[in-house]
Design a protein around this motif. Structure first.
Motif, mmCIF file in Angstrom:
data_model
loop_
_atom_site.group_PDB
_atom_site.id
_atom_site.type_symbol
_atom_site.label_atom_id
_atom_site.label_comp_id
_atom_site.label_asym_id
_atom_site.label_seq_id
_atom_site.Cartn_x
_atom_site.Cartn_y
_atom_site.Cartn_z
ATOM 1 N N ALA A 67 0.824 -1.210 0.000
ATOM 2 C CA ALA A 67 0.000 0.000 0.000
ATOM 3 C C ALA A 67 0.856 1.257 0.000
ATOM 4 N N ALA A 68 2.000 1.200 0.678
ATOM 5 C CA ALA A 68 2.873 2.376 0.779
ATOM 6 C C ALA A 68 3.691 2.601 -0.485
ATOM 7 N N PHE A 69 4.187 1.514 -1.081
ATOM 8 C CA PHE A 69 5.184 1.681 -2.149
ATOM 9 C C PHE A 69 4.873 0.924 -3.434
ATOM 10 N N GLY A 70 3.857 0.079 -3.423
ATOM 11 C CA GLY A 70 3.526 -0.687 -4.618
ATOM 12 C C GLY A 70 4.690 -1.559 -5.048
ATOM 13 N N ALA A 71 4.942 -1.556 -6.345
ATOM 14 C CA ALA A 71 6.024 -2.372 -6.887
ATOM 15 C C ALA A 71 7.388 -1.717 -6.738
ATOM 16 N N HIS A 72 7.421 -0.520 -6.145
ATOM 17 C CA HIS A 72 8.679 0.229 -6.044
ATOM 18 C C HIS A 72 9.118 0.371 -4.580
ATOM 19 N N ARG A 73 9.229 -0.764 -3.919
ATOM 20 C CA ARG A 73 9.680 -0.742 -2.527
ATOM 21 C C ARG A 73 11.112 -0.221 -2.436
ATOM 22 N N PRO A 74 11.388 0.603 -1.446
ATOM 23 C CA PRO A 74 12.773 1.070 -1.261
ATOM 24 C C PRO A 74 13.692 -0.094 -0.917
ATOM 25 N N ASP A 75 14.938 0.037 -1.283
ATOM 26 C CA ASP A 75 15.953 -0.958 -0.934
ATOM 27 C C ASP A 75 16.246 -0.838 0.559
ATOM 28 N N PRO A 76 15.999 -1.888 1.342
ATOM 29 C CA PRO A 76 16.240 -1.797 2.793
ATOM 30 C C PRO A 76 17.664 -1.402 3.149
ATOM 31 N N GLU A 77 18.623 -1.886 2.384
ATOM 32 C CA GLU A 77 20.021 -1.525 2.658
ATOM 33 C C GLU A 77 20.231 -0.028 2.488
ATOM 34 N N ARG A 78 19.605 0.545 1.464
ATOM 35 C CA ARG A 78 19.757 1.975 1.227
ATOM 36 C C ARG A 78 19.078 2.792 2.326
ATOM 37 N N VAL A 79 17.882 2.355 2.767
ATOM 38 C CA VAL A 79 17.193 3.087 3.835
ATOM 39 C C VAL A 79 17.983 2.991 5.133
ATOM 40 N N SER A 80 18.536 1.838 5.414
ATOM 41 C CA SER A 80 19.370 1.695 6.608
ATOM 42 C C SER A 80 20.574 2.616 6.538
ATOM 43 N N ARG A 81 21.126 2.769 5.338
ATOM 44 C CA ARG A 81 22.254 3.684 5.167
ATOM 45 C C ARG A 81 21.822 5.134 5.375
ATOM 46 N N LEU A 82 20.629 5.483 4.892
ATOM 47 C CA LEU A 82 20.079 6.821 5.143
ATOM 48 C C LEU A 82 19.979 7.086 6.645
ATOM 49 N N GLN A 83 19.476 6.094 7.385
ATOM 50 C CA GLN A 83 19.341 6.246 8.830
ATOM 51 C C GLN A 83 20.691 6.486 9.487
ATOM 52 N N ARG A 84 21.689 5.700 9.077
ATOM 53 C CA ARG A 84 23.015 5.833 9.680
ATOM 54 C C ARG A 84 23.670 7.168 9.338
ATOM 55 N N GLU A 85 23.382 7.680 8.155
ATOM 56 C CA GLU A 85 24.063 8.893 7.710
ATOM 57 C C GLU A 85 23.320 10.174 8.083
ATOM 58 N N ALA A 86 21.988 10.138 8.146
ATOM 59 C CA ALA A 86 21.225 11.380 8.312
ATOM 60 C C ALA A 86 20.284 11.409 9.502
ATOM 61 N N ILE A 87 20.000 10.250 10.126
ATOM 62 C CA ILE A 87 19.001 10.203 11.199
ATOM 63 C C ILE A 87 19.627 9.632 12.475
ATOM 64 N N ARG A 88 20.885 9.900 12.684
ATOM 65 C CA ARG A 88 21.527 9.434 13.914
ATOM 66 C C ARG A 88 21.038 10.276 15.097
ATOM 67 N N VAL A 89 21.155 9.708 16.300
ATOM 68 C CA VAL A 89 20.688 10.405 17.493
ATOM 69 C C VAL A 89 21.313 11.790 17.609
ATOM 70 N N ARG A 90 22.596 11.908 17.275
ATOM 71 C CA ARG A 90 23.275 13.195 17.419
ATOM 72 C C ARG A 90 22.754 14.250 16.443
ATOM 73 N N HIS A 91 21.993 13.821 15.425
ATOM 74 C CA HIS A 91 21.426 14.764 14.465
ATOM 75 C C HIS A 91 20.119 15.387 14.958
ATOM 76 N N THR A 92 19.603 14.939 16.103
ATOM 77 C CA THR A 92 18.283 15.361 16.562
ATOM 78 C C THR A 92 18.079 16.875 16.552
ATOM 79 N N PRO A 93 18.965 17.683 17.143
ATOM 80 C CA PRO A 93 18.719 19.130 17.158
ATOM 81 C C PRO A 93 18.561 19.731 15.762
ATOM 82 N N GLY A 94 19.331 19.251 14.791
ATOM 83 C CA GLY A 94 19.262 19.795 13.441
ATOM 84 C C GLY A 94 18.046 19.350 12.654
#
Length: 313
Positions: A67-94
């Motif tokens: 329902a969210a993504f249809g046939a174009h599901r995001p690559d889990p490895e890429r999303v995990s990399r996004l989390q590690r690079e841009a959504i780390r705990v230390r990024h919270t204030p920004g």
């Protein structure tokens, strides 16, 4: 009509799993568990969903992802990399302001689509996300069509330290996947996560609530119904059989401690074993490191007497 999302922030072993599971047992409420870990622990590591199925075989989550993504599901490895690079705990204030990085904005959009797909598939009017990651909580108020609530859960850091140590011993005996949280590491996480969660209160514009584990177990039914009322939800026909006993429904939670697999009737009472079982070393370490916030949240330095209620609004 906006979709209500209650994000539970804080540090692990603070009672978030049982509160999460109780809320899930009310009509119109769906708990995702730790949605932040859908990509890593769910899709990559293939851990179990709360229903007992391996996550990748759970029909409900397969329907949600379609329902969210249809046939174009995001690559889990890429999303995990996004989390590690841009959504780390230390990024919270920004991440609390209007301007975020393209990577953080991409992750916000992915999560936004997931929330709405969950509501579409389950019919939930309130989604509970117990990820506890403050950087992800910082992105929630900027999602269109979302009415965000922040539940900040805390527990005495000595009890948290003891729970981590006791859980690790039990998990090793069961050969379960776990990680070590020594007293110093656990308490430093406790300090950082709670300070950041409190800092996010302003971004939630009056939809922030502080809840101590100790206050919850002292009055479980009253506390849970208060949380639902806070989010504008009906509490009729809930799972409580009396003021301290609840009947838990099956759930579809992602990650979290093993208590998420528990269903049926549960008597709720304080877990104070740490007061008798904890040795002096871990207790002194947790007390000394937590001092900057210990009294702020109503916890005494010495643990021979009950903790007084927190005075933080």
């Amino acid at each position: 009509m906006s979709l209500k999302v209650m994000y539970i922030a804080g540090w692990g072993r603070s009672g978030t799993t049982i509160v999460d599971n109780i809320l899930n047992s009310y009509d119109g409420v769906f708990s995702t568990g730790e949605l932040f870990y859908l990509w890593s622990r769910g899709l990559i590591e293939e851990r179990k969903c709360g229903c007992g199925q391996v996550f990748t075989r759970c029909e409900l989550w397969a329907t949600v992802l379609d329902a969210a993504f249809g046939a174009h599901r995001p690559d889990p490895e890429r999303v995990s990399r996004l989390q590690r690079e841009a959504i780390r705990v230390r990024h919270t204030p920004g991440l609390t302001g209007p301007d975020t990085t393209p990577e953080a904005e991409e992750y916000r959009q992915l999560t936004h689509r997931l929330y709405h797909a969950i509501a579409e598939v389950t019919g939930a009017r309130l989604i509970v996300d117990s990820s506890k990651v403050p950087s992800a909580a910082a992105l929630l108020p900027g999602m269109p069509g979302i009415e965000p609530y922040l539940l900040h859960m805390i527990r005495d850091p000595r009890a948290v330290t003891h729970s981590w140590m006791r859980a690790n011993q039990a998990d090793r005996m069961k050969s379960a996947v776990t990680h070590q949280e020594a007293p110093a590491a656990s308490t430093m996480h406790w300090l950082v996560r709670n300070a950041l969660a409190e800092r996010l209160a302003g971004a939630y514009e009056g939809r922030y609530r502080l809840l101590r584990y100790e206050d919850f177990v002292a009055a479980p039914r009253e506390t849970i119904e208060g949380l639902l009322a806070f989010a504008g939800m009906d509490t009729a026909g809930g799972p409580f059989t009396d003021d301290t006993t609840v009947r838990l429904d099956a759930n579809h939670t992602i990650a979290g401690n093993p208590g998420r697999f528990r269903t049926g009737e549960v008597a709720l009472r304080a877990d104070d074993r740490w007061r008798d079982e904890q040795s002096a070393g871990p207790r002194l370490t947790a007390t000394a490191l937590a001092l900057p916030l210990l009294h702020r949240y109503g916890y005494r330095t010495r643990t021979s007497r009950p903790n007084r209620p927190a005075r933080l609004s």
